[in-house]
Write an enzyme that holds these catalytic residues in place. Sequence first.
Site, mmCIF file in Angstrom:
data_model
loop_
_atom_site.group_PDB
_atom_site.id
_atom_site.type_symbol
_atom_site.label_atom_id
_atom_site.label_comp_id
_atom_site.label_asym_id
_atom_site.label_seq_id
_atom_site.Cartn_x
_atom_site.Cartn_y
_atom_site.Cartn_z
ATOM 1 N N LYS A 13 0.832 -1.218 0.000
ATOM 2 C CA LYS A 13 0.000 0.000 0.000
ATOM 3 C C LYS A 13 0.865 1.267 0.000
ATOM 4 C CE LYS A 13 -2.155 -0.996 3.859
ATOM 5 N NZ LYS A 13 -1.507 -2.285 4.212
ATOM 6 N N ARG A 88 -9.575 0.973 9.392
ATOM 7 C CA ARG A 88 -9.091 -0.359 9.740
ATOM 8 C C ARG A 88 -10.074 -1.112 10.622
ATOM 9 N NH1 ARG A 88 -3.272 0.517 9.237
ATOM 10 N NH2 ARG A 88 -2.012 -1.240 9.819
ATOM 11 N N ARG A 127 12.104 -5.553 4.603
ATOM 12 C CA ARG A 127 11.990 -4.210 4.017
ATOM 13 C C ARG A 127 12.656 -3.123 4.864
ATOM 14 N NH1 ARG A 127 5.495 -2.860 4.611
ATOM 15 N NH2 ARG A 127 5.517 -2.558 6.854
ATOM 16 N N ARG A 161 11.475 -0.479 10.329
ATOM 17 C CA ARG A 161 10.416 -0.203 11.296
ATOM 18 C C ARG A 161 10.529 -1.138 12.492
ATOM 19 N NH1 ARG A 161 4.751 0.286 8.149
ATOM 20 N NH2 ARG A 161 4.103 -0.766 10.054
ATOM 21 N N ARG A 172 -0.099 -8.370 13.634
ATOM 22 C CA ARG A 172 -0.707 -7.362 12.743
ATOM 23 C C ARG A 172 -1.615 -8.032 11.714
ATOM 24 N NH1 ARG A 172 4.679 -4.657 10.966
ATOM 25 N NH2 ARG A 172 3.436 -3.534 9.428
HETATM 26 P P1 AMP Z 1 0.860 0.673 9.165
HETATM 27 O O1 AMP Z 1 1.997 1.607 8.905
HETATM 28 O O2 AMP Z 1 -0.381 1.039 8.413
HETATM 29 O O3 AMP Z 1 1.244 -0.775 8.991
HETATM 30 O O4 AMP Z 1 0.481 0.858 10.722
HETATM 31 C C1 AMP Z 1 1.409 0.549 11.756
HETATM 32 C C2 AMP Z 1 0.670 0.425 13.092
HETATM 33 O O5 AMP Z 1 0.055 1.679 13.420
HETATM 34 C C3 AMP Z 1 -0.467 -0.583 13.125
HETATM 35 O O6 AMP Z 1 -0.016 -1.900 13.390
HETATM 36 C C4 AMP Z 1 -1.343 -0.022 14.253
HETATM 37 O O7 AMP Z 1 -0.806 -0.309 15.529
HETATM 38 C C5 AMP Z 1 -1.230 1.481 14.039
HETATM 39 N N1 AMP Z 1 -2.270 1.995 13.114
HETATM 40 C C6 AMP Z 1 -2.084 2.529 11.870
HETATM 41 N N2 AMP Z 1 -3.249 2.900 11.309
HETATM 42 C C7 AMP Z 1 -4.216 2.569 12.213
HETATM 43 C C8 AMP Z 1 -5.633 2.675 12.221
HETATM 44 N N3 AMP Z 1 -6.306 3.179 11.170
HETATM 45 N N4 AMP Z 1 -6.290 2.237 13.326
HETATM 46 C C9 AMP Z 1 -5.651 1.745 14.393
HETATM 47 N N5 AMP Z 1 -4.309 1.595 14.455
HETATM 48 C C10 AMP Z 1 -3.592 2.003 13.372
#
Ligand code: AMP
Length: 215
Positions: A13, A88, A127, A161, A172
């Site tokens: 994404k 989400r 990554r 990360r 996740r």
């Molecule tokens: P991402 O970069 O989208 O993989 O997000 C990394 C982490 O941020 C996730 O595993 C969640 O802990 C938190 N996070 C990101 N977006 C959301 C969301 N829309 N709702 C809740 N937690 C989020």
Amino acid sequence: MNLILMGPPGAGKGTQAKRLEANHGIVQLSTGDMLRAEVASGSELGRQAKKVMETGGLVSDELIIAMLSACIERDDCRNGFILDGFPRTSRQAEALDRMLKEKGMKIDHVIELTVDDGAIVRRITGRYTCTKCGTGYHDEFQKPAKAGVCDKCGGREFTRRADDNAETVRARLKAYHDQTAPVIAHYRKKGVMESVDGMAAIDDVTLALNAAVSL
Ligand code: AMP
């Protein structure tokens, strides 16, 4: 044009959102990036989010919805935005519906990048990004032309990360299947859900996305 890009962690994404940004003049709004910036700044919000993110769980809906609501009205979003990592949960999707209605806005495309669960751990644990310009690389699938040097900006520092380890990735992925699958059903019911094969080569995924959004 306003888009929602869906898909499990590691579906591509972020990579594809950056390409859509460049190709269509619209802005990527990644709730994960926003939260990581809060963590890096050491803010109270960042301190709260860090604990949850380290376990692979989801940050509270209230917090995320407030953060996102402020963003979609930003001046640089006037041509449109790409939501990456939001909504989400069903509550976030319903809040987004209300928010858009109040602001007289709409979503033009909701696109899901589909990826096999088996490929995800390998994709994510390999990554990393250039610290200076954010260009994404992978230990196996996308190496810089010269080892240790960013192709785009020549930077020599890279970042991984904190939550890109095998154990957190599994949590996740579980959060995705348990809490985000109903969001896909929400958009399917509205008849706006489209699917693109996220297992294809990066450039082919970009082509398929460009075709989907130009319809
Ligand atoms: P991402 O970069 O989208 O993989 O997000 C990394 C982490 O941020 C996730 O595993 C969640 O802990 C938190 N996070 C990101 N977006 C959301 C969301 N829309 N709702 C809740 N937690 C989020």
